[in-house]
Scaffold this motif. Structure first.
Motif, PDB file in Angstrom:
ATOM      1  N   SER A 237     109.740   3.211 -87.982  1.00  0.00           N
ATOM      2  CA  SER A 237     110.692   2.105 -87.970  1.00  0.00           C
ATOM      3  C   SER A 237     111.124   1.783 -89.391  1.00  0.00           C
ATOM      4  CB  SER A 237     110.028   0.878 -87.336  1.00  0.00           C
ATOM      5  OG  SER A 237     110.776  -0.288 -87.572  1.00  0.00           O
ATOM      6  N   GLU A 238     112.232   1.040 -89.509  1.00  0.00           N
ATOM      7  CA  GLU A 238     112.650   0.574 -90.827  1.00  0.00           C
ATOM      8  C   GLU A 238     111.800  -0.608 -91.281  1.00  0.00           C
ATOM      9  OE1 GLU A 238     114.685   2.090 -92.818  1.00  0.00           O
ATOM     10  OE2 GLU A 238     115.034   3.595 -91.297  1.00  0.00           O
ATOM     11  N   THR A 239     111.152  -1.307 -90.335  1.00  0.00           N
ATOM     12  CA  THR A 239     110.338  -2.472 -90.659  1.00  0.00           C
ATOM     13  C   THR A 239     108.966  -2.029 -91.146  1.00  0.00           C
ATOM     14  OG1 THR A 239     111.471  -3.672 -88.906  1.00  0.00           O
ATOM     15  CG2 THR A 239     109.464  -4.655 -89.760  1.00  0.00           C
TER      16      THR A 239
ATOM     17  N   PRO B 287     102.767   2.535 -90.551  1.00  0.00           N
ATOM     18  CA  PRO B 287     101.365   2.480 -91.010  1.00  0.00           C
ATOM     19  C   PRO B 287     101.109   3.225 -92.307  1.00  0.00           C
ATOM     20  CG  PRO B 287     101.577   3.842 -89.028  1.00  0.00           C
ATOM     21  CD  PRO B 287     102.874   3.118 -89.197  1.00  0.00           C
ATOM     22  N   LYS B 288     101.705   4.401 -92.473  1.00  0.00           N
ATOM     23  CA  LYS B 288     101.480   5.171 -93.697  1.00  0.00           C
ATOM     24  C   LYS B 288     102.062   4.449 -94.915  1.00  0.00           C
ATOM     25  CE  LYS B 288      99.215   8.884 -92.479  1.00  0.00           C
ATOM     26  NZ  LYS B 288      97.917   9.237 -93.090  1.00  0.00           N
ATOM     27  N   PHE B 289     103.215   3.840 -94.729  1.00  0.00           N
ATOM     28  CA  PHE B 289     103.841   3.133 -95.845  1.00  0.00           C
ATOM     29  C   PHE B 289     103.052   1.874 -96.196  1.00  0.00           C
ATOM     30  CE2 PHE B 289     107.248   0.422 -97.747  1.00  0.00           C
ATOM     31  CZ  PHE B 289     107.458   1.213 -98.869  1.00  0.00           C
ATOM     32  N   LYS B 290     102.506   1.194 -95.168  1.00  0.00           N
ATOM     33  CA  LYS B 290     101.655   0.034 -95.429  1.00  0.00           C
ATOM     34  C   LYS B 290     100.434   0.444 -96.249  1.00  0.00           C
ATOM     35  CE  LYS B 290     100.800  -2.847 -92.044  1.00  0.00           C
ATOM     36  NZ  LYS B 290     100.462  -3.314 -90.671  1.00  0.00           N
ATOM     37  N   SER B 291      99.859   1.607 -95.890  1.00  0.00           N
ATOM     38  CA  SER B 291      98.707   2.125 -96.630  1.00  0.00           C
ATOM     39  C   SER B 291      99.099   2.450 -98.069  1.00  0.00           C
ATOM     40  CB  SER B 291      98.172   3.371 -95.926  1.00  0.00           C
ATOM     41  OG  SER B 291      97.118   3.957 -96.661  1.00  0.00           O
ATOM     42  N   LEU B 292     100.291   3.062 -98.248  1.00  0.00           N
ATOM     43  CA  LEU B 292     100.771   3.393 -99.589  1.00  0.00           C
ATOM     44  C   LEU B 292     100.969   2.123-100.425  1.00  0.00           C
ATOM     45  CD1 LEU B 292     101.953   5.298-101.727  1.00  0.00           C
ATOM     46  CD2 LEU B 292     104.162   5.113-100.564  1.00  0.00           C
ATOM     47  N   LEU B 293     101.602   1.097 -99.855  1.00  0.00           N
ATOM     48  CA  LEU B 293     101.817  -0.152-100.584  1.00  0.00           C
ATOM     49  C   LEU B 293     100.496  -0.780-101.021  1.00  0.00           C
ATOM     50  CD1 LEU B 293     104.742  -1.989 -98.725  1.00  0.00           C
ATOM     51  CD2 LEU B 293     104.793  -0.875-100.949  1.00  0.00           C
TER      52      LEU B 293
ATOM     53  N   GLN C  37     116.205   5.117-100.726  1.00  0.00           N
ATOM     54  CA  GLN C  37     116.268   4.501 -99.409  1.00  0.00           C
ATOM     55  C   GLN C  37     115.128   4.942 -98.492  1.00  0.00           C
ATOM     56  OE1 GLN C  37     120.118   5.707 -97.932  1.00  0.00           O
ATOM     57  NE2 GLN C  37     119.222   7.339 -96.694  1.00  0.00           N
ATOM     58  N   ARG C  38     114.403   6.008 -98.863  1.00  0.00           N
ATOM     59  CA  ARG C  38     113.242   6.422 -98.060  1.00  0.00           C
ATOM     60  C   ARG C  38     112.156   5.359 -98.074  1.00  0.00           C
ATOM     61  NH1 ARG C  38     114.289  10.847 -94.709  1.00  0.00           N
ATOM     62  NH2 ARG C  38     116.322  11.442 -95.526  1.00  0.00           N
ATOM     63  N   LEU C  39     112.103   4.573 -99.140  1.00  0.00           N
ATOM     64  CA  LEU C  39     111.095   3.506 -99.207  1.00  0.00           C
ATOM     65  C   LEU C  39     111.413   2.386 -98.232  1.00  0.00           C
ATOM     66  CD1 LEU C  39     110.480   3.192-103.046  1.00  0.00           C
ATOM     67  CD2 LEU C  39     109.042   4.315-101.341  1.00  0.00           C
ATOM     68  N   GLY C  40     112.693   2.133 -98.004  1.00  0.00           N
ATOM     69  CA  GLY C  40     113.026   1.080 -97.051  1.00  0.00           C
ATOM     70  C   GLY C  40     114.462   0.644 -97.163  1.00  0.00           C
ATOM     71  N   ARG C  41     115.063   0.454 -96.002  1.00  0.00           N
ATOM     72  CA  ARG C  41     116.419  -0.098 -95.954  1.00  0.00           C
ATOM     73  C   ARG C  41     116.490  -1.149 -94.851  1.00  0.00           C
ATOM     74  NH1 ARG C  41     119.588   5.307 -93.704  1.00  0.00           N
ATOM     75  NH2 ARG C  41     118.255   5.674 -91.903  1.00  0.00           N
TER      76      ARG C  41
ATOM     77  N   LYS D  52     109.532  -7.473-100.891  1.00  0.00           N
ATOM     78  CA  LYS D  52     108.092  -7.214-100.960  1.00  0.00           C
ATOM     79  C   LYS D  52     107.820  -5.894-101.672  1.00  0.00           C
ATOM     80  CE  LYS D  52     104.005  -6.590 -98.054  1.00  0.00           C
ATOM     81  NZ  LYS D  52     103.473  -6.573 -96.657  1.00  0.00           N
ATOM     82  N   ILE D  53     108.600  -4.866-101.338  1.00  0.00           N
ATOM     83  CA  ILE D  53     108.428  -3.550-101.965  1.00  0.00           C
ATOM     84  C   ILE D  53     108.642  -3.663-103.479  1.00  0.00           C
ATOM     85  CG2 ILE D  53     109.389  -1.214-102.132  1.00  0.00           C
ATOM     86  CD1 ILE D  53     110.145  -1.511 -99.122  1.00  0.00           C
ATOM     87  N   LYS D  54     109.732  -4.335-103.867  1.00  0.00           N
ATOM     88  CA  LYS D  54     110.029  -4.501-105.295  1.00  0.00           C
ATOM     89  C   LYS D  54     108.901  -5.235-106.012  1.00  0.00           C
ATOM     90  CE  LYS D  54     113.674  -6.021-107.016  1.00  0.00           C
ATOM     91  NZ  LYS D  54     114.809  -6.899-107.329  1.00  0.00           N
ATOM     92  N   ARG D  55     108.418  -6.312-105.417  1.00  0.00           N
ATOM     93  CA  ARG D  55     107.381  -7.125-106.063  1.00  0.00           C
ATOM     94  C   ARG D  55     106.123  -6.308-106.318  1.00  0.00           C
ATOM     95  NH1 ARG D  55     103.016  -9.133-104.297  1.00  0.00           N
ATOM     96  NH2 ARG D  55     103.553  -8.844-102.089  1.00  0.00           N
ATOM     97  N   ILE D  56     105.694  -5.515-105.307  1.00  0.00           N
ATOM     98  CA  ILE D  56     104.455  -4.739-105.445  1.00  0.00           C
ATOM     99  C   ILE D  56     104.595  -3.682-106.534  1.00  0.00           C
ATOM    100  CG2 ILE D  56     103.008  -3.028-104.256  1.00  0.00           C
ATOM    101  CD1 ILE D  56     103.363  -4.685-101.705  1.00  0.00           C
ATOM    102  N   PHE D  57     105.735  -2.992-106.569  1.00  0.00           N
ATOM    103  CA  PHE D  57     105.929  -1.961-107.590  1.00  0.00           C
ATOM    104  C   PHE D  57     106.056  -2.592-108.985  1.00  0.00           C
ATOM    105  CE2 PHE D  57     106.700   0.856-104.068  1.00  0.00           C
ATOM    106  CZ  PHE D  57     106.361   2.107-104.546  1.00  0.00           C
ATOM    107  N   ARG D  58     106.725  -3.745-109.069  1.00  0.00           N
ATOM    108  CA  ARG D  58     106.904  -4.399-110.363  1.00  0.00           C
ATOM    109  C   ARG D  58     105.578  -4.944-110.890  1.00  0.00           C
ATOM    110  NH1 ARG D  58     110.234  -8.186-108.898  1.00  0.00           N
ATOM    111  NH2 ARG D  58     108.576  -9.733-108.634  1.00  0.00           N
TER     112      ARG D  58
END
Length: 504
Positions: A53-55, A60-66, A83-87, A95-101
């Motif tokens: 999903s985009e959400t 699950p794999k992306f949640k684990s990566l984050l 855009q593979r990270l999320g759109r 949330k994605i930006k904050r974690i990476f920053r």
């Protein structure tokens, strides 16, 4: 891509197969990212997501990566494009930006390295995220439009093919599977002959006939009902039956069943396995045999939903006359297992059960009065058993974590393998420790406060059950607040009756 000004050694590769892509696309992306790692001498771990999903919640794999990025495990994350990270929704992108920053982790694509601590890159990522979101909305709209057009052209767009069909990609339609059709025709003819769904299902299970669906499990009457009433078996494809989504968590319009006049029905799309006349007969026969115990479901009687068979553990029902009135007795257990084996537990008078309840309630109340710190031993024993089981699991996981470290020190594991296994075990340990904390809190809950609540409920129970004006529904409501279940086994031949009760 110039990486001379960045210090990067350990990276994660995030690979995600989007809708409409083939397995070859995933392999191509993997090749591109691995080539980058080889070129720069980076060590890497892969995170692969299929048909996600985009959400973030449903990836699950992306949640684990984050989670790993947040802990600072990697110097960078590689993707074929941003855009593979999320759109998805803006809050997800934020949330994605904050974690990476905050973790100072780079985002690397074949064209550029993004450092979100840098204001320019931060703004550029915002723009790319907005464009990706717009592209996703357009793609989703086009897919939905294509599905509707496909259905109108007689193409199968409704998910897995129903029994006894199989989806054939070459024709974008469904075809009859001969061996499954033999089973379907037998089922249909037996129902038309007056046989019940339950007896047919038992027979199929005894004969080892694989059930429908990918797991080929057991046959169930509800599954068989859905199969035989389906209009797909008439050679039709029906679309626009619903709008919205029935998913409990996804953000979407609520599920609505459209009236039949709004359905799009396309005739003669594939081989029919029943006639219109057979279809109408099947509907009539199933409707006639359908029994829905509305009174029991609504808690009409004092013990509705509380009495269970001590043998098969199934719910017991009241004996009800043809005019709908209770006969003040519990019906003998007439349940069968999936192979047609009959449960022989006899019926019993309701008065016997209510007398038993009165005695047990009185005893329950006295135990609370006699002890300021009375606890429900049934509940405590169950919690203690769960805690012991989880403590055993926790011990095993801690041993496994130590073993992983030993294997790494002996150079049996690479750094990537070590990190991947360690993180997985640590997450499992953390989840178990949280569960244990909750269960230990439940055991140590303030007994005095809990007992005050119990005493109030017992008083209400006595008042309502002794009231001549209280309805069966009133009694049932208060009983369910105190009692979780009543089980009995009654052997009429020996007049031996065993009753047990569990309090909440």
């Amino acid at each position: 891509m110039d990486n001379t000004s960045y210090i990067i050694k350990y990276v994660a590769l995030y690979l995600r197969k989007s809708r409409g892509e083939e397995d070859t696309d995933l392999e191509k992306h993997r090749f591109i990212l691995r080539e980058i790692c080889v070129k720069h001498g980076w060590k890497y771990v892969e995170y692969v997501e299929i048909a996600s999903s985009e959400t973030i919640e449903y990836r699950p794999k992306f949640k684990s990566l984050l989670s790993d990025v947040e802990e600072g495990i990697y110097d960078a994350v590689l993707v074929v494009d941003y855009q593979r990270l999320g759109r998805g929704e803006l809050e997800d992108q934020g949330k994605i930006k904050r974690i990476f920053r905050d973790s100072e982790t780079y985002i690397v694509t074949p064209e550029k390295i993004y450092n979100l601590v840098d204001d320019t890159d931060d703004l550029l990522v915002d723009v790319r995220g907005l464009l990706a979101r717009q592209e996703y909305k357009t793609t989703t709209k086009n897919l939905q439009r294509g599905k509707k057009i496909g259905a109108r052209l007689g193409k199968w767009t409704n998910g897995p093919a129903p029994f006894p069909y199989v989806y054939v990609a070459a024709i974008k339609g469904i075809e009859v599977v001969p061996e499954k059709n033999v089973v379907y025709q037998e089922m249909k003819s037996r129902i038309l002959g007056g046989e019940s769904l339950e007896s047919i299902g038992w027979d199929f299970n005894r004969r080892g006939i694989p059930g429908p669906g990918p797991k080929n499990g057991l046959w169930h009457s509800n599954t068989m009902r859905r199969i035989v009433i389906s209009e797909v078996h008439l050679g039709k494809i029906i679309s626009n039956k619903t709008k919205g989504s029935g998913h409990k968590k996804k953000k979407a319009q609520p599920l609505v069943i459209n009236p039949r006049e709004e359905w799009v029905i396309v005739e003669n799309c594939h081989a029919a396995v029943k006639t219109e006349e057979e279809h109408m007969k099947l509907l009539a026969m199933l409707e006639k045999g359908q029994i829905v115990p509305n009174r029991a479901k609504a808690g009409t009687y004092a013990l509705s939903g509380l009495v269970f068979c001590g043998k098969c553990k199934k719910m017991m029902r009241y004996n009800v006359r043809s005019d709908g009135y209770s006969t003040n007795s519990i019906k003998a257990c007439n349940k069968y297992d999936h192979f047609g084996n009959y449960c022989s537990n006899s019926g019993v008078k309701v008065s016997i059960l209510t007398d038993f309840i009165d005695r047990e309630i009185a005893d329950y109340e006295q135990r609370i009065i006699d002890s300021d710190n009375y606890i429900n031993t049934d509940v405590i024993e169950k919690l203690e058993r769960i805690i012991r089981e989880k403590e055993t699991q926790l011990t095993k996981l801690n041993r496994a974590l130590s073993k992983i470290k030993e294997m790494y020190e002996m150079e049996e594991y690479t750094r990537e393998e070590y990190e991947e296994r360690k993180v997985k075990r640590q997450q499992e340990i953390s989840a178990l420790e949280s569960e244990l904390a909750v269960h230990r809190y439940e055991i140590n809950y303030d007994s005095r406060e809990k007992n005050k609540e119990r005493m109030k409920l017992i008083k209400s129970f006595k008042d309502i059950w002794s009231s001549e004006s209280a309805t069966g529904h009133d009694k049932n409501m208060i009983a369910k607040m105190i009692i979780s279940r009543i089980e009995y086994i009654y052997d009429k031949s020996t007049n031996n009756l065993n009753i047990s009760i569990q309090f909440n």
